[in-house]
Design an enzyme around this catalytic site. Structure first.
Site, short mmCIF file in Angstrom:
data_model
loop_
_atom_site.label_atom_id
_atom_site.label_comp_id
_atom_site.label_asym_id
_atom_site.label_seq_id
_atom_site.Cartn_x
_atom_site.Cartn_y
_atom_site.Cartn_z
N MET A 28 0.85 -1.17 0.00
CA MET A 28 0.00 0.00 0.00
C MET A 28 0.88 1.21 0.00
SD MET A 28 -2.02 2.31 1.72
CE MET A 28 -1.56 3.35 3.03
N PRO A 29 0.64 2.25 -0.62
CA PRO A 29 -0.29 2.55 -1.70
C PRO A 29 0.27 2.15 -3.07
CG PRO A 29 0.54 4.58 -0.69
CD PRO A 29 1.25 3.44 -0.06
N HIS A 30 -0.64 2.00 -4.02
CA HIS A 30 -0.28 1.66 -5.40
C HIS A 30 -0.83 2.74 -6.33
CE1 HIS A 30 0.53 -0.57 -9.02
NE2 HIS A 30 -0.73 -0.36 -9.39
N SER B 250 4.13 1.29 -4.72
CA SER B 250 4.36 0.70 -6.04
C SER B 250 3.75 1.62 -7.10
CB SER B 250 3.76 -0.71 -6.14
OG SER B 250 2.39 -0.70 -5.82
N ILE C 264 4.07 10.40 -2.66
CA ILE C 264 3.16 9.46 -1.99
C ILE C 264 3.65 9.16 -0.58
CG2 ILE C 264 2.27 7.09 -2.04
CD1 ILE C 264 0.95 8.95 -4.09
#
Length: 77
Positions: free
Chosen positions: A1-3, A41, A29
């Site tokens: 997390m997060p993508h 990612s 991010i």
């Protein structure tokens, strides 16, 4: 997390440009989600320009407008 998935057309990236983009996006991010680099990612997904409206714009932009945190303004392109 997060993508994060970035969908685009009409652009080619070198491996170096992809790496620079991933690092820049990851940094933002990480800051805003208060997380670490390994948790992020990033994917790039290219589409032919002729398919954009049907494959991306209608289902993902207008069809999910409630999820957008920034809407496009294609009049400026």
């Amino acid at each position: 997390m997060p993508h994060v998935t970035i969908k685009y057309h009409s652009r080619d990236f070198t491996d170096e440009q992809k790496q620079q983009l991933a690092e820049a996006i990851s940094s933002v991010i990480e800051k805003h989600f208060t997380t670490y680099e390994g948790a992020v990612s990033v994917a790039l997904e290219s589409f032919p320009a002729a398919d954009w409206d049907e494959v991306v714009y209608a289902p993902e932009i207008t069809g999910r407008a409630d999820l957008l945190i920034k809407a496009p303004d294609y009049r400026r392109s």
